[in-house]
Write a protein that holds these residues in place. Sequence first.
Motif, PDB file in Angstrom:
ATOM      1  N   ALA A   1     -10.194 -29.496 -17.914  1.00 16.18           N
ATOM      2  CA  ALA A   1      -9.949 -29.545 -16.470  1.00 16.18           C
ATOM      3  C   ALA A   1     -10.982 -30.419 -15.770  1.00 16.18           C
ATOM      4  N   THR A   2     -12.245 -30.252 -16.148  1.00 14.96           N
ATOM      5  CA  THR A   2     -13.319 -31.036 -15.535  1.00 14.96           C
ATOM      6  C   THR A   2     -13.158 -32.526 -15.831  1.00 14.96           C
ATOM      7  N   MET A   3     -12.954 -32.847 -17.116  1.00 17.69           N
ATOM      8  CA  MET A   3     -12.792 -34.252 -17.507  1.00 17.69           C
ATOM      9  C   MET A   3     -11.555 -34.870 -16.877  1.00 17.69           C
ATOM     10  N   GLY A   4     -10.476 -34.079 -16.799  1.00 15.69           N
ATOM     11  CA  GLY A   4      -9.240 -34.603 -16.226  1.00 15.69           C
ATOM     12  C   GLY A   4      -9.409 -35.030 -14.783  1.00 15.69           C
ATOM     13  N   VAL A   5     -10.093 -34.205 -14.007  1.00 15.74           N
ATOM     14  CA  VAL A   5     -10.285 -34.513 -12.584  1.00 15.74           C
ATOM     15  C   VAL A   5     -11.252 -35.675 -12.401  1.00 15.74           C
ATOM     16  N   ILE A   6     -12.395 -35.612 -13.103  1.00 10.54           N
ATOM     17  CA  ILE A   6     -13.443 -36.624 -12.910  1.00 10.54           C
ATOM     18  C   ILE A   6     -13.011 -37.989 -13.450  1.00 10.54           C
ATOM     19  N   TYR A   7     -12.546 -38.021 -14.692  1.00  8.13           N
ATOM     20  CA  TYR A   7     -12.232 -39.310 -15.317  1.00  8.13           C
ATOM     21  C   TYR A   7     -10.966 -39.956 -14.755  1.00  8.13           C
ATOM     22  N   SER A   8     -10.028 -39.143 -14.270  1.00 10.55           N
ATOM     23  CA  SER A   8      -8.850 -39.729 -13.638  1.00 10.55           C
ATOM     24  C   SER A   8      -9.252 -40.479 -12.376  1.00 10.55           C
ATOM     25  N   SER A   9     -10.293 -39.969 -11.683  1.00  9.62           N
ATOM     26  CA  SER A   9     -10.809 -40.659 -10.501  1.00  9.62           C
ATOM     27  C   SER A   9     -11.592 -41.908 -10.891  1.00  9.62           C
ATOM     28  N   LEU A  10     -12.419 -41.799 -11.939  1.00  8.28           N
ATOM     29  CA  LEU A  10     -13.220 -42.944 -12.372  1.00  8.28           C
ATOM     30  C   LEU A  10     -12.342 -44.078 -12.881  1.00  8.28           C
ATOM     31  N   PHE A  11     -11.324 -43.730 -13.676  1.00  7.28           N
ATOM     32  CA  PHE A  11     -10.437 -44.743 -14.254  1.00  7.28           C
ATOM     33  C   PHE A  11      -9.294 -45.123 -13.317  1.00  7.28           C
ATOM     34  N   LYS A  12      -9.242 -44.433 -12.141  1.00 11.64           N
ATOM     35  CA  LYS A  12      -8.167 -44.661 -11.184  1.00 11.64           C
ATOM     36  C   LYS A  12      -6.792 -44.472 -11.841  1.00 11.64           C
ATOM     37  N   MET A  13      -6.665 -43.331 -12.530  1.00 15.96           N
ATOM     38  CA  MET A  13      -5.433 -42.993 -13.234  1.00 15.96           C
ATOM     39  C   MET A  13      -4.700 -41.878 -12.490  1.00 15.96           C
ATOM     40  N   ASP A  14      -3.376 -41.884 -12.613  1.00 17.79           N
ATOM     41  CA  ASP A  14      -2.579 -40.790 -12.074  1.00 17.79           C
ATOM     42  C   ASP A  14      -2.878 -39.538 -12.892  1.00 17.79           C
ATOM     43  N   ILE A  15      -3.335 -38.481 -12.222  1.00 19.23           N
ATOM     44  CA  ILE A  15      -3.732 -37.269 -12.939  1.00 19.23           C
ATOM     45  C   ILE A  15      -2.556 -36.647 -13.691  1.00 19.23           C
ATOM     46  N   HIS A  16      -1.312 -36.876 -13.204  1.00 19.46           N
ATOM     47  CA  HIS A  16      -0.133 -36.341 -13.883  1.00 19.46           C
ATOM     48  C   HIS A  16       0.093 -37.030 -15.229  1.00 19.46           C
ATOM     49  N   GLU A  17      -0.392 -38.244 -15.365  1.00 18.13           N
ATOM     50  CA  GLU A  17      -0.304 -38.959 -16.638  1.00 18.13           C
ATOM     51  C   GLU A  17      -1.548 -38.726 -17.486  1.00 18.13           C
ATOM     52  N   TYR A  18      -2.698 -38.678 -16.841  1.00 16.60           N
ATOM     53  CA  TYR A  18      -3.951 -38.648 -17.573  1.00 16.60           C
ATOM     54  C   TYR A  18      -4.297 -37.264 -18.121  1.00 16.60           C
ATOM     55  N   LEU A  19      -4.117 -36.208 -17.320  1.00 13.29           N
ATOM     56  CA  LEU A  19      -4.544 -34.872 -17.742  1.00 13.29           C
ATOM     57  C   LEU A  19      -3.790 -34.376 -18.985  1.00 13.29           C
ATOM     58  N   PRO A  20      -2.459 -34.531 -19.082  1.00 12.95           N
ATOM     59  CA  PRO A  20      -1.795 -34.131 -20.335  1.00 12.95           C
ATOM     60  C   PRO A  20      -2.318 -34.903 -21.542  1.00 12.95           C
ATOM     61  N   PHE A  21      -2.612 -36.204 -21.348  1.00 11.21           N
ATOM     62  CA  PHE A  21      -3.137 -37.020 -22.440  1.00 11.21           C
ATOM     63  C   PHE A  21      -4.501 -36.511 -22.887  1.00 11.21           C
ATOM     64  N   VAL A  22      -5.410 -36.293 -21.948  1.00 13.46           N
ATOM     65  CA  VAL A  22      -6.775 -35.890 -22.311  1.00 13.46           C
ATOM     66  C   VAL A  22      -6.800 -34.444 -22.816  1.00 13.46           C
ATOM     67  N   ALA A  23      -5.909 -33.592 -22.325  1.00 13.91           N
ATOM     68  CA  ALA A  23      -5.850 -32.210 -22.816  1.00 13.91           C
ATOM     69  C   ALA A  23      -5.454 -32.180 -24.284  1.00 13.91           C
ATOM     70  N   LEU A  24      -4.423 -32.947 -24.629  1.00 15.83           N
ATOM     71  CA  LEU A  24      -3.975 -32.998 -26.020  1.00 15.83           C
ATOM     72  C   LEU A  24      -5.000 -33.701 -26.903  1.00 15.83           C
ATOM     73  N   SER A  25      -5.556 -34.802 -26.413  1.00 18.07           N
ATOM     74  CA  SER A  25      -6.486 -35.603 -27.212  1.00 18.07           C
ATOM     75  C   SER A  25      -7.763 -34.851 -27.545  1.00 18.07           C
ATOM     76  N   THR A  26      -8.338 -34.182 -26.543  1.00 12.16           N
ATOM     77  CA  THR A  26      -9.606 -33.478 -26.780  1.00 12.16           C
ATOM     78  C   THR A  26      -9.441 -32.308 -27.739  1.00 12.16           C
ATOM     79  N   VAL A  27      -8.306 -31.635 -27.682  1.00 15.57           N
ATOM     80  CA  VAL A  27      -8.069 -30.525 -28.608  1.00 15.57           C
ATOM     81  C   VAL A  27      -7.865 -31.049 -30.028  1.00 15.57           C
ATOM     82  N   LEU A  28      -7.024 -32.084 -30.179  1.00 19.40           N
ATOM     83  CA  LEU A  28      -6.793 -32.646 -31.509  1.00 19.40           C
ATOM     84  C   LEU A  28      -8.077 -33.218 -32.103  1.00 19.40           C
TER      85      LEU A  28
END
Length: 275
Positions: free
Chosen positions: A64-91
């Motif tokens: 949750a923390t990385m999704g909010v912070i890095y989506s802002s830093l990378f200027k990414m849509d959180i709806h696209e970025y958070l599912p990606f980072v959630a799956l990636s960090t767990v795997l």
Amino acid sequence: MSLLTKINSNTAHSRYYQALMDIIKGFKLWRLALSLGWFDIKLRYKGSALGPLWITSTSAAMTATMGVIYSSLFKMDIHEYLPFVALSTVLWGQGIALTLSDACQCFLQANDTIHSIKLPFFLQALRTVFRNIIILSLNLIIPIIVFILFKVHVGWNALFVLPGFILWFINGLAVCLLLGCICARYRDIPQIINSFIQIIFYVTPIIWLPQQLKHHIAYLVYNPLYPLIEVVRGPLLNNGFNGTIWIYALVYSMLIWLASGYIFIRARGRLAFWI
């Protein structure tokens, strides 16, 4: 053929046969390996209220923390970025990184068992992989919840994740044999592997998307961990079946299998003395 040559030839064939029989006997004891893996988890979190769910809650907070912070830093849509980072960090965290780290201790942690009971060495590799599968399964709850909240549609492409997980399972066993034998002999290797995990994390698309490399995206396949994680992550993100990724993943996997087979055959007879 001289007598010495015949002795060396017979010794080599004996090593191959004993290593093969060790693996076969280990597979036959898969129920014991599964029970030992589950017992390891219960022992690790003995007296804890949440048990292994502490890992899940920590991963959820980090995601949750990385999704909010890095989506802002990378200027990414959180709806696209958070599912990606959630799956990636767990795997990555509970899949690849945990397997590499635990593989180093595969035989060292089973020191007492190996010295007291005559069991196949391969059983310890199965034990380690089964333990990590259980931990990974518990943590997959996080991306599932994120996918539901952000209404990520997972289509029939998700079925391609099954051969990906099978490849992970086989590679996990190979890595346990490879690193387990090497680390039993050289005790500094685990520290090197842990440092390697931290470095490779930043050069692998885990917290950043592959398409952010733009014209340099083709070079990602030369990072062995990228195709290996993508064969599981891609289908769950509706990327479908990527033949190129699978070719590279299989090539890197075969190199791992060859290396682990060679090391295990040579080291198996001396493992009990090293640990």
